[in-house]
Design an enzyme around this catalytic site. Structure first.
Site, mmCIF file in Angstrom:
data_model
loop_
_atom_site.group_PDB
_atom_site.id
_atom_site.type_symbol
_atom_site.label_atom_id
_atom_site.label_comp_id
_atom_site.label_asym_id
_atom_site.label_seq_id
_atom_site.Cartn_x
_atom_site.Cartn_y
_atom_site.Cartn_z
ATOM 1 N N ASP A 153 30.007 15.970 4.733
ATOM 2 C CA ASP A 153 29.708 17.123 4.960
ATOM 3 C C ASP A 153 29.100 18.016 5.044
ATOM 4 O O ASP A 153 29.686 18.443 4.057
ATOM 5 C CB ASP A 153 31.103 17.534 6.801
ATOM 6 C CG ASP A 153 31.318 18.201 7.724
ATOM 7 O OD1 ASP A 153 30.131 18.473 8.014
ATOM 8 O OD2 ASP A 153 32.536 18.641 8.085
ATOM 9 N N HIS A 154 28.759 18.905 5.900
ATOM 10 C CA HIS A 154 28.782 20.733 5.231
ATOM 11 C C HIS A 154 30.563 21.513 5.599
ATOM 12 O O HIS A 154 30.530 21.748 6.686
ATOM 13 C CB HIS A 154 27.515 21.667 5.884
ATOM 14 C CG HIS A 154 26.498 20.691 5.820
ATOM 15 N ND1 HIS A 154 25.179 20.724 6.218
ATOM 16 C CD2 HIS A 154 26.122 20.170 4.035
ATOM 17 C CE1 HIS A 154 23.898 20.175 5.441
ATOM 18 N NE2 HIS A 154 24.565 20.016 4.160
ATOM 19 N N TYR A 162 29.782 21.127 11.087
ATOM 20 C CA TYR A 162 30.262 20.214 11.895
ATOM 21 C C TYR A 162 28.560 20.059 11.618
ATOM 22 O O TYR A 162 28.010 19.619 12.843
ATOM 23 C CB TYR A 162 29.869 21.491 13.558
ATOM 24 C CG TYR A 162 31.121 21.591 13.338
ATOM 25 C CD1 TYR A 162 32.223 21.862 13.165
ATOM 26 C CD2 TYR A 162 31.147 23.034 14.418
ATOM 27 C CE1 TYR A 162 33.257 22.646 13.477
ATOM 28 C CE2 TYR A 162 31.778 23.765 14.746
ATOM 29 C CZ TYR A 162 33.181 23.414 14.032
ATOM 30 O OH TYR A 162 33.977 24.350 14.292
ATOM 31 N N HIS A 163 28.610 18.431 10.322
ATOM 32 C CA HIS A 163 27.575 18.148 10.139
ATOM 33 C C HIS A 163 27.260 16.505 9.380
ATOM 34 O O HIS A 163 27.846 16.289 8.627
ATOM 35 C CB HIS A 163 26.675 18.989 9.333
ATOM 36 C CG HIS A 163 26.235 19.955 9.532
ATOM 37 N ND1 HIS A 163 25.263 21.306 8.721
ATOM 38 C CD2 HIS A 163 25.888 20.407 11.085
ATOM 39 C CE1 HIS A 163 25.087 22.491 9.607
ATOM 40 N NE2 HIS A 163 25.265 22.416 10.979
ATOM 41 N N PRO A 164 28.822 16.003 10.403
ATOM 42 C CA PRO A 164 29.026 14.954 9.620
ATOM 43 C C PRO A 164 28.247 13.686 9.173
ATOM 44 O O PRO A 164 27.378 13.838 10.292
ATOM 45 C CB PRO A 164 30.593 14.193 10.591
ATOM 46 C CG PRO A 164 30.198 14.975 11.661
ATOM 47 C CD PRO A 164 29.786 16.433 11.366
#
Length: 553
Positions: free
Chosen positions: A294-295, A468-470
């Site tokens: 994630d980020h 919110y980049h899983p």
């Protein structure tokens, strides 16, 4: 569609699933069933771009996942929103349109994703693209996915871009084309004032086709196998159990949380974990649920001395007027996500391509809208792009209705802390430039006294949030890679008739937001599913700073 059998059954009508539903049915020869647990996306709260934080926080549209207590973040549990609606997360996200850096895809190929280098993926970004201007080597106007730039009317955007130049960074006309590195306008997936999700761009044009069936409110509980071949799925709808059969492929497009969960519920994954829940092992596949990435980002917030920020629009009367204008004309402040300028930089010399991303916002507020500064302010969302931390998705129980356990192991690698410290110091330097002199008040966050490594680390531990980049929990790789879940054709290794096509199969996280590369991935995979040759490779060049080995900018 009287015949209960289909050529393909797609699980999940999200960013990838909607693309696949369109592309697999467009020639009329394939029968496709698309299953989605959520419902309609017709709400104004989804379609109005500036309302983006509302559906993201509604149980009706968001699965509401959260992490296990994160050890390096003081045991905090972080939100992991995932779309539960037609369009999936493209119906609740921030609509930021970032393809990623060309070197991301070169790296994918070195990690075993043969045929996924930049030259191979650029034609599929172009096939998806409907962009009004830009270099035609990189851009197209004929695709279904419209993306555009904002108006940049707020003077703070001009200050942000001028400050970046004063700090010595380059400008870029189009970070989705030749040169990502630098500062410029930020694109958004908005069209005619509306959120341009994959439901709007891909699914709705395909709905009239007789060879496509879409079933909502369907919870898929398992994959049906005959031997080692997937032949369908079981699902529950309104309390009734169903079986949908697929003669060609079962395709999982549930995303980086739901896809590994369904694989494990179906007996595909690490044998010891499955056996601990009494799940019969169909295929011992170690990598399912591993490699989760994630980020992270934080909000660098500055008080504004002039009342030019969006704070003036945050009262109920102003919000009502913005909403009314949007309903009538689909323009104004309701028709933008407000992320209209951005930046991609390298954190230090010796980094070949950008590893820090900025979203600039002329307001001081959390991404999910839960916390608003008391007065005029502005902020940069900033975070590293290539964390070395890796996490997992595991079952909580064998019940498909139970949410899985999620642990990203955020900030578990020492290099992540060095990158976060660089984010604080480099951002503070940009905001200190003369372009912000007329606007700059006190530093609201992290705070002017947060200068030492220890204080920065404490701030990060308390305040950093998911971007919110899983992704990457069913990674693509060579068939002999013991941690790969799918091969470069998106087929689950060791099984037949089963593919995973969504952001979970990325070998590594890309440099930027994930919606655009997820759509590209589905566009490219659709040709694989159909047995078509790939689009001809591109020969378009890409930028690498000539002095990257010795200079940070």
């Amino acid at each position: 569609m009287p015949d209960p059998d289909f050529d393909h059954v797609i699980v999940g009508a999200g960013s990838a699933g909607c693309v696949l539903a369109n592309r697999l049915t467009e020639d009329g020869t394939r029968r496709v069933l698309l299953l989605e647990f959520g419902g309609s996306d017709r709400s104004v709260l989804i379609q109005m771009p500036s309302a983006l934080s509302i559906p993201m926080n509604m149980p009706k549209y968001n699965w509401g996942f959260e992490t296990e207590p994160e050890p390096a973040l003081g045991g905090r549990r972080l939100h992991t929103p995932r779309g539960k609606v037609l369009g999936g997360s493209s119906s609740i996200n921030g609509m930021v349109w970032v393809r990623g850096n060309p070197l991301d895809f070169e790296e994918w190929e070195t990690l075993g994703a043969a045929g996924w280098g930049f030259a191979d993926v650029l034609p599929y970004f172009r096939r998806a693209d409907a962009h009004a201007d830009g270099d035609t080597q990189y851009r197209d106007t004929a695709g279904p996915l419209h993306n555009q730039y904002g108006t940049l009317k707020n003077p703070l955007h001009a200050a942000w871009l001028a400050a970046s130049r004063q700090a010595g960074y380059p400008a870029t006309d189009d970070y989705n084309a030749f040169q990502q590195e630098g500062f410029g306008r930020m694109g958004m997936s908005v069209h005619n004032g509306r959120r341009w999700s994959t439901a709007n761009a891909y699914l709705k044009p395909a709905l009239p086709r007789k060879n496509l069936k879409v079933v909502t409110h369907a919870r898929v509980t398992g994959i049906v196998f005959e031997g080692r071949r997937a032949v369908g799925v079981r699902y529950v709808r309104h309390g009734a159990e169903h079986v949908a059969r697929a003669s060609r492929d079962v395709i999982l497009s549930g995303g980086p949380i739901a896809s590994p969960q369904l694989l494990k519920l179906s007996g595909i994954g690490p044998a010891a974990e499955l056996q601990s829940f009494g799940i019969p092992v169909v295929h011992d596949l170690r990598g399912v649920g591993k490699n989760l990435q994630d980020h992270l980002e934080f909000y660098f917030q500055i008080e504004s001395k002039e009342p030019v920020t969006l704070y003036s629009a945050m009262n109920p009367v102003s919000k009502g007027l913005i909403g009314a204008r949007w309903l009538l004309t689909k323009d104004g402040l309701g028709a933008t996500n407000h992320f209209e300028s951005c930046g991609f930089i390298r954190s230090r010399a010796g980094i070949k391509y950008p590893d820090i991303q900025y979203h600039f916002l002329p307001l001081a507020v959390t991404y999910d809208g839960s916390s608003l500064a008391e007065g005029h302010g502005f902020q940069a969302h900033v975070g590293p792009m290539r964390s070395k931390s890796r996490g997992w998705v595991r079952l909580a129980s064998p019940d498909p209705a139970d949410k899985p356990r999620i642990l990203f192991n955020y900030m578990s690698h020492p290099d992540d802390w060095a990158e976060m410290r660089a984010c604080v110091r480099l951002t503070r330097e940009i905001f200190a430039q003369p372009a912000f002199d007329r606007f700059r008040g006190r530093e609201l966050q992290p705070g002017a006294d947060v200068t030492t490594d220890d204080r920065i680390d404490d701030f990060v531990r308390r305040k950093v949030e998911s971007a919110y980049h899983p992704s990457c929990s069913c990674k693509m790789g060579a068939p002999d890679d013991p941690m790969a879940v799918v091969d470069p054709q998106c087929r689950v290794i060791g099984l037949e008739g089963l593919r995973v096509i969504d952001s979970s199969i990325m070998p590594r996280l890309t440099t930027g937001n994930l919606n655009a590369p997820t759509i590209m991935l589905a566009e490219k995979a659709a040709d694989m599913v159909l047995g078509r040759p790939p689009l001809p490779a591109s020969n378009a060049p890409y930028y690498v700073a000539p002095d990257w080995e010795v200079s940070q900018r």
